[in-house]
Design an enzyme around this catalytic site. Structure first.
Site, PDB file in Angstrom:
ATOM      1  N   LYS A  70      -6.122  -3.268  11.704  1.00  0.00           N
ATOM      2  CA  LYS A  70      -7.317  -2.484  11.443  1.00  0.00           C
ATOM      3  C   LYS A  70      -7.490  -1.715  12.585  1.00  0.00           C
ATOM      4  O   LYS A  70      -7.441  -1.661  13.007  1.00  0.00           O
ATOM      5  CB  LYS A  70      -8.078  -2.989  10.553  1.00  0.00           C
ATOM      6  CG  LYS A  70      -7.361  -4.071   9.112  1.00  0.00           C
ATOM      7  CD  LYS A  70      -6.498  -2.057   8.162  1.00  0.00           C
ATOM      8  CE  LYS A  70      -5.872  -2.064   7.034  1.00  0.00           C
ATOM      9  NZ  LYS A  70      -5.344  -1.415   6.010  1.00  0.00           N
ATOM     10  N   ARG A  83     -15.644  -0.237   7.664  1.00  0.00           N
ATOM     11  CA  ARG A  83     -16.173  -1.644   6.987  1.00  0.00           C
ATOM     12  C   ARG A  83     -16.739  -2.675   7.231  1.00  0.00           C
ATOM     13  O   ARG A  83     -17.431  -3.082   7.047  1.00  0.00           O
ATOM     14  CB  ARG A  83     -14.399  -1.691   6.188  1.00  0.00           C
ATOM     15  CG  ARG A  83     -14.423  -0.677   5.843  1.00  0.00           C
ATOM     16  CD  ARG A  83     -12.985  -1.200   4.041  1.00  0.00           C
ATOM     17  NE  ARG A  83     -12.279   0.237   3.899  1.00  0.00           N
ATOM     18  CZ  ARG A  83     -12.971   0.923   3.276  1.00  0.00           C
ATOM     19  NH1 ARG A  83     -13.654   0.962   2.403  1.00  0.00           N
ATOM     20  NH2 ARG A  83     -11.671   1.795   3.050  1.00  0.00           N
ATOM     21  N   GLY A 128      -6.330   6.179   9.914  1.00  0.00           N
ATOM     22  CA  GLY A 128      -4.358   5.343   9.903  1.00  0.00           C
ATOM     23  C   GLY A 128      -4.075   5.899   9.436  1.00  0.00           C
ATOM     24  O   GLY A 128      -2.711   6.542   9.277  1.00  0.00           O
ATOM     25  N   SER A 177       3.360  -2.889   2.871  1.00  0.00           N
ATOM     26  CA  SER A 177       2.094  -1.361   3.388  1.00  0.00           C
ATOM     27  C   SER A 177       2.212  -0.679   2.796  1.00  0.00           C
ATOM     28  O   SER A 177       3.600  -0.100   2.156  1.00  0.00           O
ATOM     29  CB  SER A 177       2.613  -1.400   5.324  1.00  0.00           C
ATOM     30  OG  SER A 177       2.215  -0.237   5.503  1.00  0.00           O
ATOM     31  N   ASP A 197      -7.877  -3.888   1.993  1.00  0.00           N
ATOM     32  CA  ASP A 197      -9.905  -3.280   2.842  1.00  0.00           C
ATOM     33  C   ASP A 197     -11.023  -4.011   2.462  1.00  0.00           C
ATOM     34  O   ASP A 197     -11.835  -3.599   3.021  1.00  0.00           O
ATOM     35  CB  ASP A 197      -9.699  -2.171   2.064  1.00  0.00           C
ATOM     36  CG  ASP A 197      -8.390  -1.070   3.152  1.00  0.00           C
ATOM     37  OD1 ASP A 197      -7.619  -1.440   4.391  1.00  0.00           O
ATOM     38  OD2 ASP A 197      -7.812   0.106   2.428  1.00  0.00           O
ATOM     39  N   GLN A 239       0.801   1.768   3.511  1.00  0.00           N
ATOM     40  CA  GLN A 239       1.396   3.245   3.871  1.00  0.00           C
ATOM     41  C   GLN A 239       3.168   3.403   5.607  1.00  0.00           C
ATOM     42  O   GLN A 239       3.435   4.663   5.713  1.00  0.00           O
ATOM     43  CB  GLN A 239       0.322   3.274   6.132  1.00  0.00           C
ATOM     44  CG  GLN A 239      -0.387   3.264   5.542  1.00  0.00           C
ATOM     45  CD  GLN A 239      -2.049   2.939   7.089  1.00  0.00           C
ATOM     46  OE1 GLN A 239      -1.262   3.035   7.936  1.00  0.00           O
ATOM     47  NE2 GLN A 239      -3.532   2.785   6.825  1.00  0.00           N
ATOM     48  N   ARG A 282      -3.364  11.890   0.203  1.00  0.00           N
ATOM     49  CA  ARG A 282      -2.306  11.768  -0.252  1.00  0.00           C
ATOM     50  C   ARG A 282      -2.120  12.753  -1.522  1.00  0.00           C
ATOM     51  O   ARG A 282      -0.676  14.204  -1.591  1.00  0.00           O
ATOM     52  CB  ARG A 282      -1.619  10.753  -1.254  1.00  0.00           C
ATOM     53  CG  ARG A 282      -1.209   9.919  -0.627  1.00  0.00           C
ATOM     54  CD  ARG A 282      -1.430   7.993  -2.091  1.00  0.00           C
ATOM     55  NE  ARG A 282      -0.708   7.095  -0.915  1.00  0.00           N
ATOM     56  CZ  ARG A 282      -1.643   6.397  -0.581  1.00  0.00           C
ATOM     57  NH1 ARG A 282      -2.338   6.397   0.222  1.00  0.00           N
ATOM     58  NH2 ARG A 282      -1.040   5.253   0.780  1.00  0.00           N
ATOM     59  N   LYS A 315     -10.226   7.576  -1.427  1.00  0.00           N
ATOM     60  CA  LYS A 315      -9.688   7.596   0.187  1.00  0.00           C
ATOM     61  C   LYS A 315      -8.075   8.039   0.229  1.00  0.00           C
ATOM     62  O   LYS A 315      -7.655   8.391   0.753  1.00  0.00           O
ATOM     63  CB  LYS A 315     -10.399   7.021   0.986  1.00  0.00           C
ATOM     64  CG  LYS A 315      -9.850   7.588   2.727  1.00  0.00           C
ATOM     65  CD  LYS A 315     -10.735   7.031   3.682  1.00  0.00           C
ATOM     66  CE  LYS A 315     -10.375   5.259   4.248  1.00  0.00           C
ATOM     67  NZ  LYS A 315      -9.524   5.652   5.343  1.00  0.00           N
ATOM     68  N   ARG A 334     -10.084  -7.184  12.358  1.00  0.00           N
ATOM     69  CA  ARG A 334     -11.850  -7.576  11.227  1.00  0.00           C
ATOM     70  C   ARG A 334     -11.341  -9.325  11.238  1.00  0.00           C
ATOM     71  O   ARG A 334     -12.882  -9.542  10.421  1.00  0.00           O
ATOM     72  CB  ARG A 334     -11.034  -7.174  10.128  1.00  0.00           C
ATOM     73  CG  ARG A 334     -11.390  -6.274  10.108  1.00  0.00           C
ATOM     74  CD  ARG A 334     -10.808  -5.163   8.892  1.00  0.00           C
ATOM     75  NE  ARG A 334     -10.914  -3.734   8.903  1.00  0.00           N
ATOM     76  CZ  ARG A 334     -10.847  -2.437   7.971  1.00  0.00           C
ATOM     77  NH1 ARG A 334     -10.800  -2.973   6.993  1.00  0.00           N
ATOM     78  NH2 ARG A 334     -11.716  -1.162   7.969  1.00  0.00           N
TER      79      ARG A 334
END
Length: 450
Positions: free
Chosen positions: A357, A403, A104, A177, A330, A179, A36, A31, A361
């Site tokens: 997340k 998840r 996200g 991170s 994750d 991201q 990307r 993913k 979680r």
């Protein structure tokens, strides 16, 4: 052959105690890399061809947003995508808001990417994405010259305006991170000079690998304290490429853990990506005593892959250090399932990022395990799980977290009584053929009617 079913609706699912899992599978494309590849292909010059893209709801959201930004993206045959890139600053002002759904990764990377184009765009998403923090992306982008015309207290909807010229910056990220780092690197492509991002420890480096593959001048280095510094020379010429997306280790984690905790199981997963920044779960499971081995090593478009062999193992509890968080951020939900069947306790440290997340979680894992008969102790940034007998016999909500949904369906395979997971539609955001592949291996997962 990859089986991708993008429109399946898995509303309520139930898992029951399962017979041994057996067989050989190929999980869908990664993913993170799929996002990307679409974005960087759009910023390259010429036609990029991508094979193996994950056709999940998150990826389709990113693809649709790029089309709104003026990029020609289309699919031919069963597994081949074409992207006609417009160059680094080639995005156009969209005619409507960019709806990233539950993604996200898609929304944060696109905020960085469009900052290098002199356009205005509004970002929106679903209820889950609307609760997630965006200030960690907004603040450094503003330092580079982007303007935030509208925001909802640091959450979407957000309207962003790219300047005529971006400036390169040196930015020390408060957290590791991928991201944050990737958003700034994608923005830095349009800046004059060297952009430098420093993170506490190295996060997943797919953006660096892919930018290098497409022709950017980019480097990274670790200091004695473990800080990672990435340097990117701005305004490169990104040349279109033929690109192959390897299989997703985060998706593979579910059948791997299932095979480790169901007696008599033995499975093989082909061509799984084994990037060092993504295999913290494999390292942890091996420390717990998991019988996992790798063969058939390859390098595909800058990423390492291998065939994974996993079989039933008697696991023991371990302490998972905070330094490993970035390489398995994750995978903590499915690690928690392995921990519930391990002898002793498994202590996960430095995991406060999990509270930001798709759901909280830590809270979701803890409450779900408690409902299934497993004792846990949670703090703001840690979780202690005491392995034991999984009673099951409970009905759990996913809270729109894919998840969490998949993890507790795996737990049901070793529970004394069935586990029902509600609102499983969100599984399609990352692993649309989850149910099909698990049933192919022999897992006892089916629809639940109530």
């Amino acid at each position: 052959m990859k089986i991708i079913i993008g429109n399946i609706k898995l509303t309520n699912l139930v898992s029951n105690q399962s017979k041994p899992l057996k067989g050989e599978i190929l999980v869908p494309g990664d993913k993170s890399i799929s996002h990307r590849a679409l974005i960087i292909g759009s910023m390259a010059v010429g036609r990029t061809i991508i094979n193996g893209i994950l056709e999940s709801e998150d990826i389709i959201s990113t693809s649709n947003a790029l089309k709104e930004l003026g990029i020609s993206i289309y699919k031919q045959d069963s597994d081949k995508w074409f992207i006609d890139g417009n160059g680094i600053s080639g995005f156009k002002t969209p005619n409507k808001s960019l709806n990233l759904g539950n993604s996200g990764t898609g929304i944060r990377l696109l905020m960085g990417a469009i900052s290098g184009s002199n356009i205005i765009a509004t970002f929106i998403g679903d209820d889950s994405l609307s609760k997630r923090p965006m200030l960690r992306i907004i603040k450094p982008l503003e330092l580079m010259g982007a303007s935030i015309l509208k925001q909802n207290s640091g959450k979407i909807p957000i309207t962003l305006s790219g300047p005529k010229e971006l400036v390169s910056i040196q930015y020390k990220s408060p957290v590791a991170s991928a991201q944050i780092k990737s958003a700034l690197l994608l923005a830095g492509l349009a800046a004059n000079g060297i952009s430098e991002i420093i993170e506490p420890i190295k996060s997943r480096d797919h953006t660096e690998n892919m930018l290098n593959f497409f022709g950017a001048a980019i480097s990274s280095s670790l200091n004695k304290e473990g800080n990672n510094t990435v340097k990117l020379k701005g305004q490169p010429y990104l040349k279109a490429q033929n690109f192959i997306v390897p299989s997703d280790p985060s998706s593979a984690a579910f059948p791997i853990v299932a095979s480790l905790i169901i007696p008599g199981s033995k499975i093989k997963i082909n061509d799984m990506m084994i990037n060092p920044t993504r295999i913290g779960l494999i390292d942890t499971l091996k420390e717990m005593g998991a019988k996992i081995s790798l063969s058939n090593h390859k390098t595909i478009c800058g990423e390492n892959t291998a065939t994974i062999h996993a079989e039933y193992s008697k696991l023991k509890g371990v302490t998972v250090p905070a330094s490993r968080t970035a390489s398995m951020i994750d995978e903590y939900p499915i690690l928690a399932i392995a921990a519930s069947k391990a002898e002793g306790n498994t202590f996960m440290k430095g995991i406060s990022e999990l509270r930001l997340k798709e759901s909280d979680r830590i809270k979701m894992i803890s409450s779900g395990l408690n409902s299934s008969g497993i004792k846990t102790i949670e703090t703001e940034d840690s979780l202690n799980i005491f392995g034991g007998n999984v009673k099951g016999g409970c009905k759990l909500k996913s809270n729109l977290d894919h998840r969490i949904a998949m993890s507790f369906l795996i737990l049901g395979l070793v529970a004394k009584e069935p586990i029902v997971v509600q609102d499983c539609d969100t599984i399609n955001s990352s692993f649309p053929n989850f149910k099909i592949l698990m049933k192919k291996l022999g897992a006892n997962i089916s629809g639940a009617n109530f």
